[in-house]
Design a protein around this motif. Structure first.
Motif, PDB file in Angstrom:
ATOM      1  N   LEU A   1      34.640  43.827   7.445  1.00 55.29           N
ATOM      2  CA  LEU A   1      36.008  44.305   8.092  1.00 55.29           C
ATOM      3  C   LEU A   1      36.788  44.239   6.883  1.00 55.29           C
ATOM      4  CD1 LEU A   1      37.526  44.581  10.536  1.00 55.29           C
ATOM      5  CD2 LEU A   1      37.912  42.238  10.844  1.00 55.29           C
ATOM      6  N   THR A   2      37.615  45.403   6.837  1.00 57.56           N
ATOM      7  CA  THR A   2      38.991  45.350   5.879  1.00 57.56           C
ATOM      8  C   THR A   2      40.174  45.690   6.791  1.00 57.56           C
ATOM      9  OG1 THR A   2      37.575  46.437   4.131  1.00 57.56           O
ATOM     10  CG2 THR A   2      40.047  46.606   3.941  1.00 57.56           C
TER      11      THR A   2
ATOM     12  N   PRO B   1      32.038  40.396  11.620  1.00 60.47           N
ATOM     13  CA  PRO B   1      32.081  39.733  10.337  1.00 60.47           C
ATOM     14  C   PRO B   1      33.084  39.977   9.403  1.00 60.47           C
ATOM     15  CG  PRO B   1      30.113  40.800  10.350  1.00 60.47           C
ATOM     16  CD  PRO B   1      30.699  40.940  11.837  1.00 60.47           C
ATOM     17  N   ASP B   2      33.658  39.003   8.638  1.00 65.29           N
ATOM     18  CA  ASP B   2      34.517  39.415   7.680  1.00 65.29           C
ATOM     19  C   ASP B   2      33.816  40.318   6.599  1.00 65.29           C
ATOM     20  OD1 ASP B   2      36.530  37.686   8.765  1.00 65.29           O
ATOM     21  OD2 ASP B   2      36.210  35.930   7.458  1.00 65.29           O
ATOM     22  N   SER B   3      32.562  40.237   6.215  1.00 70.08           N
ATOM     23  CA  SER B   3      31.928  41.156   5.402  1.00 70.08           C
ATOM     24  C   SER B   3      32.174  42.603   5.601  1.00 70.08           C
ATOM     25  CB  SER B   3      30.609  40.658   5.162  1.00 70.08           C
ATOM     26  OG  SER B   3      29.850  40.608   6.108  1.00 70.08           O
TER      27      SER B   3
ATOM     28  N   THR C   1      41.201  38.406  17.481  1.00 74.34           N
ATOM     29  CA  THR C   1      39.987  38.749  16.559  1.00 74.34           C
ATOM     30  C   THR C   1      39.117  39.939  17.232  1.00 74.34           C
ATOM     31  OG1 THR C   1      39.480  36.531  16.470  1.00 74.34           O
ATOM     32  CG2 THR C   1      37.499  37.877  16.238  1.00 74.34           C
TER      33      THR C   1
END
Length: 211
Positions: free
Chosen positions: A169-170, A165-167, A149
């Protein structure tokens, strides 16, 4: 008709014993001998485990792929490097660092590095930074079943680290062009979605290996 190429290494995907192509007279190729109308070369190999890969080459010089990488549990992986006595002593525990290079054993497993040989290379590198984005790069072993992570902290203080946060991260993952046992990860982080701070620190947090 097919020709065949062979690669041999002491680590998965490695070619430190025999690479796909050696020029004549290479130090690792010795004693050329004509056998059955073809030249063979004999390579001195020490005792120990080796990783082999054979690929076919057709008349158009198109090459097949190696076989798939077989997942290796953390326990089986550390048996490759440590004796039963060292494991019992705790030298190979997931949080131990027997070679003193700053990488815990579990992180070495995830990265595909040798836990008994100090490695000063960076686990995580910065590709590009703009006022709004940061590009981070790392590699990981395809043998490992552990997961990582990407975490961030504004101050490097204990308890200040949190997962990106996933929002924000690409992630893009591609094959390593020179080592088929590794995968390359590219992470694009949207800095605007993180908590406001004049600076941000990133690191990899590796979770326990899946049995």
């Amino acid at each position: 008709a097919f020709e065949y190429e062979i690669r041999v290494g002491t680590l998965a995907g490695g070619s430190d014993v025999v690479s796909w192509a050696h020029p004549a007279g290479h130090g690792q190729q010795v004693a050329p001998q004509l056998v059955g109308g073809r030249f063979q070369r004999f390579v001195p190999m020490p005792m120990g485990p080796f990783h082999w890969c054979v690929r076919a080459v057709d008349s158009g010089w198109r090459r097949s792929h190696c076989g798939s990488i077989v997942p290796l549990s953390f326990e089986d992986w550390r048996n490759r490097y440590y004796s039963a006595e060292e494991i019992a002593r705790g030298d190979a525990a997931s949080g131990a660092d027997s070679d003193g290079d700053g990488r815990a054993t579990l992180l070495e497993y995830y990265l595909g590095s040798d836990p008994t040989a100090p490695d000063g290379s960076a686990d995580l590198t910065i590709g590009k930074v703009t006022p709004t984005t940061a590009t981070l790069l790392w590699e990981h072993s395809l043998e490992a079943t552990a997961t990582a992570t990407l975490v961030v902290s504004p101050a490097l203080e204990a308890g200040s680290w949190s997962a990106v946060p996933d929002s924000a991260l690409t992630l893009t993952e591609t094959a390593n062009p020179t080592n088929t046992a590794l995968s390359e990860v590219r992470a694009e982080v949207d800095l605007n979605t993180l908590a406001p701070s004049s600076r941000q620190f990133f690191r990899l947090q590796v979770g326990e290996a899946v049995p």
